[in-house]
Write a protein that holds these residues in place. Structure first.
Motif, PDB file in Angstrom:
ATOM      1  N   LEU A 162      34.161  -2.247 -45.844  1.00  0.00           N
ATOM      2  CA  LEU A 162      35.257  -1.278 -46.358  1.00  0.00           C
ATOM      3  C   LEU A 162      35.617  -0.418 -44.944  1.00  0.00           C
ATOM      4  O   LEU A 162      34.847   0.019 -44.115  1.00  0.00           O
TER       5      LEU A 162
ATOM      6  N   ASN B  43      37.209   0.701 -53.558  1.00  0.00           N
ATOM      7  CA  ASN B  43      36.178  -0.324 -52.846  1.00  0.00           C
ATOM      8  C   ASN B  43      36.695  -1.879 -53.090  1.00  0.00           C
ATOM      9  O   ASN B  43      37.054  -1.849 -54.182  1.00  0.00           O
TER      10      ASN B  43
ATOM     11  N   GLY C 282      39.401  -2.627 -48.471  1.00  0.00           N
ATOM     12  CA  GLY C 282      37.892  -3.232 -49.015  1.00  0.00           C
ATOM     13  C   GLY C 282      37.844  -4.526 -49.296  1.00  0.00           C
ATOM     14  O   GLY C 282      38.939  -5.256 -49.825  1.00  0.00           O
TER      15      GLY C 282
ATOM     16  N   SER D 236      37.756   2.968 -44.214  1.00  0.00           N
ATOM     17  CA  SER D 236      38.448   3.900 -44.909  1.00  0.00           C
ATOM     18  C   SER D 236      39.561   4.657 -43.689  1.00  0.00           C
ATOM     19  O   SER D 236      39.171   4.765 -42.499  1.00  0.00           O
TER      20      SER D 236
ATOM     21  N   GLU E 133      42.154   2.706 -48.490  1.00  0.00           N
ATOM     22  CA  GLU E 133      40.825   2.024 -48.192  1.00  0.00           C
ATOM     23  C   GLU E 133      41.194   0.350 -48.093  1.00  0.00           C
ATOM     24  O   GLU E 133      41.779  -0.066 -49.295  1.00  0.00           O
TER      25      GLU E 133
END
Ligand code: KG4
Ligand code: ZN
Length: 408
Positions: A57, A351, A42, A59, A40
């Motif tokens: 974010l 995150n 973030g 993904s 991720e």
């Protein structure tokens, strides 16, 4: 502008400086957090009360689902392609200019080298350009502390971190002081759920194609009968707080192969009993986690490591968003008089917010803030705190049986 006419120029000047000081004193500290340890990308901007001013974010989940697992160079490429946009988006949404930031906090350990490298390179360029202090962050410390952004949890507290890369139990004594009570000896809980989901070909299930392995198992398990399959809970005769999921993964894979043969199902097709296998696997994972956690609680109590007032178990990491596992842990905390706290699902998975919050915690205590960044390196492997797993094993605490009956 200032009511100083009656007091003369000196008084006026004093009032002005006091106001400036008061203004600087109440100005909130602002941290930009950056996360790229796994899959991720973030970023988030937080103030020192934990208010999220802006976040973004990206993904990589779908790409890795399509390729059947995380391929580090692919993860690296995706971080490289997205990091600039993600950080800019978080800043834009917060309305904060880089020069208004108090510091930048970035995950530097543990994680995939290629992924960590992108976040660190970007962050070092950013802090050098904008002349900001840098706060290197331990990813697991960040998972452990996220809860304090939302609840006033005092140290010490027990923490269970269950994700795709880690499964561990630790006592959090301070923001940067942990006692490691147990950890996985092979694969992590989330990783084993991902692999079980892959063996079940859940990507081809109409309701699961966009879900992570753990999410897919949780969804299907809701309609499955966990008693239709019996998988042995790992490490039943080993009285420590370590975990092992590789054997369970193997048990499930064998059961799937056997059923595929019986039903004449080709690899890639769905078994008729897919929901039952999902339910039985989820139950065994939950039960293993619950038993080790129960022992960790009893160990901490026997050593006087938890406070008398409001002892707390914090659960975080991607797998902590699983409602069945949360309910199983609730049975354990109810039986032992602990308070159970889990951050909301969105903050359990990776995150930028949790990294920024860790930065805020460190900033408030003046810990690990660097104005010179030449020496900063990323570390793919990094234990969390002081390892006392052998002391836990020596205590050999037998856990009383608990009925883990969950209404799913
Ligand atoms: O914390 P995280 O986002 O990344 C790592 O640091 O690993 O955790 C991702 C893991 C994946 O293995 C995923 O399958 C699992 O968390 N996961 C779940 C659920 N949601 C995500 N496992 C079980 N139930 C869920 N609802
Ligand atoms: Zn994580």
């Amino acid at each position: 502008m200032f009511p100083c006419v009656l007091n003369g120029p000196v008084r006026c000047w004093m009032k002005l400086t006091t106001s400036i000081r008061a203004f600087t004193a109440v100005r909130p500290r602002l941290v930009l957090g950056i996360e790229t340890s796994c899959d991720e990308t973030g970023a988030a901007v937080l103030d020192d009360t934990g208010i999220i001013l802006g976040e973004s974010l990206h993904s990589q989940k779908q790409t890795h689902l399509d390729s059947g697992g995380i391929i580090p160079p692919v993860a690296q490429r995706l971080h490289r392609e997205n990091i600039c946009r993600v950080v800019q988006e978080a800043l834009d949404r917060s309305g904060i200019e880089p020069n208004e930031l108090t510091a930048v906090a970035t995950t530097v350990k543990p994680g995939l080298s290629l992924s960590l490298g992108i976040g660190l390179d970007f962050s070092l360029k950013f802090v050098r350009l904008h002349e900001k202090p840098f706060i290197p962050i331990h990813h697991m410390e960040a998972h452990a502390l996220t809860v304090r952004m939302l609840h006033p949890v005092d140290f010490p507290f027990l923490v269970l971190l269950v994700s795709g890369g880690h499964t561990l139990l630790a006592l959090a004594k301070e923001i940067d002081e942990f006692l490691l009570l147990g950890q996985t000896l092979d694969v992590a809980a989330g990783d084993s759920l991902d692999k079980i989901a892959r063996s079940l070909s859940l990507r081809n299930h109409p309701e699961c194609s966009t879900l992570s392995g753990g999410q897919a198992i949780e969804l299907l398990a809701k309609e499955g009968d966990r008693r239709a399959f019996h998988f042995k809970t790992p490490m039943g005769q080993i009285y420590d707080c370590n975990f092992s999921f590789a054997g369970l993964q193997n048990q499930v894979t064998m059961a799937i192969k056997k059923k595929e043969k019986e039903e004449g199902v080709e690899t890639g097709q769905l078994l008729s009993c897919v929901k039952d296998i999902a339910a039985a696997s989820q139950h065994t994972v939950a039960s293993h986690i619950a038993k080790r956690t129960h022992r960790a609680i009893l160990f901490c109590k026997s050593k006087g490591l938890l406070p008398q007032h409001n002892p707390t178990l914090v659960v975080s990491g991607g797998v902590a968003s699983n409602e069945y596992i949360r309910q199983t842990l609730k049975i354990v905390t109810d039986a032992t008089g602990l308070h159970l706290l889990c951050p909301p699902s969105k903050l359990c998975t990776d995150n930028g917010v949790m990294i920024a919050w860790n930065g805020i915690e460190r900033l408030k205590q003046g810990k690990g803030i660097m104005s010179h960044t030449e020496e900063v390196k990323y570390e793919p492997k990094a234990p969390l705190g002081l390892d006392i797993t052998s002391e836990v094993k020596d205590a050999a605490i037998k856990v009383p049986p608990l009925k883990l009956r969950i209404n799913s």
